[in-house]
Design a protein around this motif. Structure first.
Motif, PDB file in Angstrom:
ATOM      1  N   ARG B  90      10.286 -11.393   2.427  1.00 16.51           N
ATOM      2  CA  ARG B  90       9.482 -10.908   1.197  1.00 16.51           C
ATOM      3  C   ARG B  90      10.404 -10.654   0.086  1.00 16.51           C
ATOM      4  N   SER B  94      12.393 -12.647  -4.779  1.00 16.76           N
ATOM      5  CA  SER B  94      12.151 -11.577  -5.817  1.00 16.76           C
ATOM      6  C   SER B  94      12.741 -11.958  -7.057  1.00 16.76           C
ATOM      7  N   ASN B  96      13.692  -9.705  -8.955  1.00 14.15           N
ATOM      8  CA  ASN B  96      14.342  -8.714  -9.273  1.00 14.15           C
ATOM      9  C   ASN B  96      15.718  -8.746  -8.540  1.00 14.15           C
ATOM     10  N   MET B  99      16.777  -6.590  -5.522  1.00 10.35           N
ATOM     11  CA  MET B  99      15.796  -6.740  -4.231  1.00 10.35           C
ATOM     12  C   MET B  99      16.361  -7.907  -3.693  1.00 10.35           C
TER      13      MET B  99
ATOM     14  N   PRO C  20       4.321 -13.121  -2.782  1.00  8.92           N
ATOM     15  CA  PRO C  20       4.348 -12.323  -3.818  1.00  8.92           C
ATOM     16  C   PRO C  20       5.561 -11.876  -4.454  1.00  8.92           C
ATOM     17  N   ASP C  21       5.864 -11.624  -5.707  1.00  2.00           N
ATOM     18  CA  ASP C  21       7.068 -11.374  -5.980  1.00  2.00           C
ATOM     19  C   ASP C  21       7.285  -9.876  -5.878  1.00  2.00           C
ATOM     20  N   VAL C  22       8.327  -9.515  -5.186  1.00  2.94           N
ATOM     21  CA  VAL C  22       8.610  -8.146  -4.551  1.00  2.94           C
ATOM     22  C   VAL C  22       9.564  -7.612  -5.573  1.00  2.94           C
ATOM     23  N   ARG C  23       9.337  -6.513  -6.670  1.00  2.19           N
ATOM     24  CA  ARG C  23      10.240  -6.180  -7.356  1.00  2.19           C
ATOM     25  C   ARG C  23      10.811  -4.681  -7.218  1.00  2.19           C
ATOM     26  N   THR C  24      10.060  -3.876  -6.264  1.00  2.00           N
ATOM     27  CA  THR C  24      10.475  -2.718  -6.228  1.00  2.00           C
ATOM     28  C   THR C  24      10.436  -2.070  -4.406  1.00  2.00           C
ATOM     29  N   GLU C  27       7.054  -2.041  -3.197  1.00  2.00           N
ATOM     30  CA  GLU C  27       6.348  -3.250  -2.966  1.00  2.00           C
ATOM     31  C   GLU C  27       6.616  -3.854  -1.828  1.00  2.00           C
ATOM     32  N   LEU C  28       8.009  -3.492  -1.343  1.00  2.00           N
ATOM     33  CA  LEU C  28       8.418  -4.222  -0.100  1.00  2.00           C
ATOM     34  C   LEU C  28       7.762  -3.761   1.127  1.00  2.00           C
TER      35      LEU C  28
END
Lengths: 259, 207, 114
Positions: B90, B94, B96, B99, C20-24, C27-28
């Motif tokens: 996941r 990212s 970020n 992350m 999907p983009d996991v930013r926080t 969200e993870l």
């Protein structure tokens, strides 16, 4: 007027491959129907029972050994072609993985040719002391099923070349990437063979699922698929040679700079 | 199944719609390997239960000697390990950076759980040998050692693979081919978990 | 694995649909895989209880059958959500479903025969 391109190499490789396949088929038939080793006698048979098996089948086993004497080295021609094709796609200097496979093919032939010799010897004077016949029989079967490592060298080489990105850039390559995964899986499945020295019943005995049936069938599967891939690649290599009209030199030499 | 293009090629950008496109996780070849292994183990499950038919009393007596708690703890360890790999997949894309940097940490955690499984398996085997139980003791224990041993062998292969994934996850970018390998490696690790999810009930719990 | 020498395109935006983009951190964990994981752990505890006389089912035969079925439900969930076969092309998706169904039936058959 340019000379017609020579297809000697491709034609020879195809002929030698068919030669090996033909020998393999005859060897398999002798193993199954004459030497009666598929399935092999149980490992927990008494010496007397083994001796009886050899007395009952003495003629058939000895003729099986004769035929194996002509066909037992069937992996040498097959792996000579495999090694040449490996060398063709192995760029970047010494063809070390191809060399390893060639050596593997030469030496594994010994372990395919020896067991019929032992069984033939056991049947040769089947009226002797049963203990001696049983011992010879055991050496034969254990030689057949426990000599995995010679096959593993070949398959690790094939796996490495299949999974190497540069190989997939060579045209008419008989080593696609999925074949690397399948060869790797077969390698792992073969490793169980050496266990046959320990148990006399169950999955790991010499007639067990992991030691006898899976290696035997996977070996057949590997030869069949690899031969098909080789024939397909050879057809492409010939067609390309004819189309470009070159005379012998490899046409699709990939860029050495890649790796 | 043709050769997979491993080199850079224009990536097919997914349409902005929310509809998910169907895609193969990893490479096609990975699935030959994974389903091949799963089918072999399926045969083992049947062979084990088939052997049980001829000696149900002996199998039940021997099974009572097993330590179910070791098996259950190991199941949870592998599940935690799998979760870490899920989390890795996941965060690997990212945007970020914080992350994204967790990917190698998660893989290391997954590796430690896998290693923990082996340590517990070692204790379990040692306990058996201490009580004089070996593969030659009975049919049940032959199957017990062979099946759990083969699974442990796959786990060792998986641990080696996780080391490769760990190194890959530290790179700033993965090419399309590298990502496919990465994803296939993750699926192999899930397969190790999946096989244990059947082996544990089959050998330890089903009476 | 060897690395390619040609510069690769950034994959960050390539796999949006599946990843999907996991930013926080929040969200993870927010995914169906997390829910599946909780189920798998609970199912393991239940199976362990059923298989070790801590159970709530009288007949060991019934308990064993439940344990076997639960095991293959777990396998299916690992295949679909962890290996991400849920969004795989249909043949691959069908393969995992068929595997669970066929192997589950076979093991139950062999169990009941014993």
């Amino acid at each position: 007027m340019p000379a017609a391109p020579s297809l000697f190499s491709e034609k020879s490789q195809r002929a030698i491959l068919w030669w090996g396949i033909g020998l393999a088929v005859v060897y398999a038939v002798a193993l199954i129907f004459l030497m009666k080793m598929v399935p092999p006698p149980d490992a927990d048979w008494s010496a007397e029972r083994v001796a009886e098996f050899y007395r009952d089948n003495s003629t058939s086993i000895r003729w099986g050994a004769v035929i194996s004497g002509w066909t037992g080295a069937f992996m040498m021609p097959i792996l000579a072609v495999v090694a040449i094709q490996m060398a063709r796609v192995e760029t970047g200097g010494a063809k070390i993985w191809a060399a390893l496979s060639l050596v593997s093919g030469a030496v594994m032939s010994i372990w395919l040719a020896l067991p019929p010799i032992f069984w033939g010897a056991a049947a040769f004077s089947a009226d002797r002391n049963p203990e001696i016949t049983a011992m010879t029989h055991e050496i034969g079967l254990l030689t057949l099923v426990t000599t995995d490592q010679f096959y593993v060298f070949l398959w690790v080489g094939v796996t490495v070349l299949c999974l190497r990105p540069a190989t997939q850039l060579v045209k008419h390559n008989p080593f696609p990437r999925w074949w690397g995964y399948l060869s790797l899986w077969i390698t792992i499945m073969f490793e169980a063979g050496a266990f046959a020295f320990v148990p006399k019943t169950g999955l790991l005995s010499w007639n067990g699922l992991l030691v006898f049936w899976s290696p035997l069938s996977l070996f057949g599967v590997w030869i069949s698929i690899q031969s098909w891939l080789l024939f397909r690649a050879l057809r492409g290599q010939e067609a390309e040679k004819l189309a470009t009209g070159t005379t012998g030199a490899p046409v699709s030499e990939p860029a050495e700079a890649l790796l | 199944m043709t050769d997979i293009d491993l080199e850079a090629r224009p990536a097919t950008t997914s349409p902005p719609s929310t509809r998910r496109t169907r895609r193969i996780p990893g490479e096609e070849g990975t699935w030959i390997f994974i389903f091949g292994d799963m089918c072999v183990f399926a045969v083992f499950f049947c062979v084990f239960l088939h052997a049980r038919i001829s000696d149900p009393v002996g199998f039940a007596r021997d099974q009572a000697e097993l330590n179910q708690n070791f098996g259950a703890i190991n199941t949870v360890l592998l599940l935690v390990s799998s979760l870490f790999i899920v989390l890795t997949m996941r965060v690997i894309h990212s945007s970020n950076a914080v992350m994204r940097a967790k990917a190698p940490v998660f893989i290391a955690a997954a590796w430690l759980c896998g290693a923990g499984f082996l340590v517990i398996k070692g204790f379990e085997y040692a306990e058996k040998v201490h009580h004089g139980i070996t593969p030659q003791t009975s049919d049940f224990f032959m199957y017990y050692f062979v099946l759990t041993g083969l699974h442990a062998f796959h786990l060792v292969l998986g641990l080696a693979l996780l080391v490769v994934l760990f190194v890959m996850s530290r790179k700033p970018e993965l090419s399309k081919g590298q990502f496919a390998f990465f994803e296939g490696g993750a699926c192999f690790w899930h397969m190790v978990d999946l096989l244990w999810l059947v082996l544990f009930p089959l050998i330890f719990l089903v009476r | 694995m060897e690395t390619s020498t040609t510069p690769a395109p950034s994959t960050s935006e390539t796999f949006d649909a599946a990843h999907p983009d996991v930013r926080t951190p929040a969200e993870l964990l927010r995914s169906s895989a997390s829910a599946v994981w909780v189920f798998l752990v609970l199912a393991t505890v239940v199976s362990w209880a059923l298989g070790t006389d801590h159970g709530f089912v009288e007949s060991t035969r019934t308990a064993s059958l439940i344990v076997l079925v639960v095991a293959f439900v777990k396998v299916r969930f690992v295949g679909l959500y962890f290996m991400e076969l849920k969004d795989a092309p249909l043949p691959l998706r069908a393969l995992i479903e068929a595997y669970c169904l066929v192997v589950c039936c076979l093991t139950i058959g062999f169990y009941l025969a014993g």
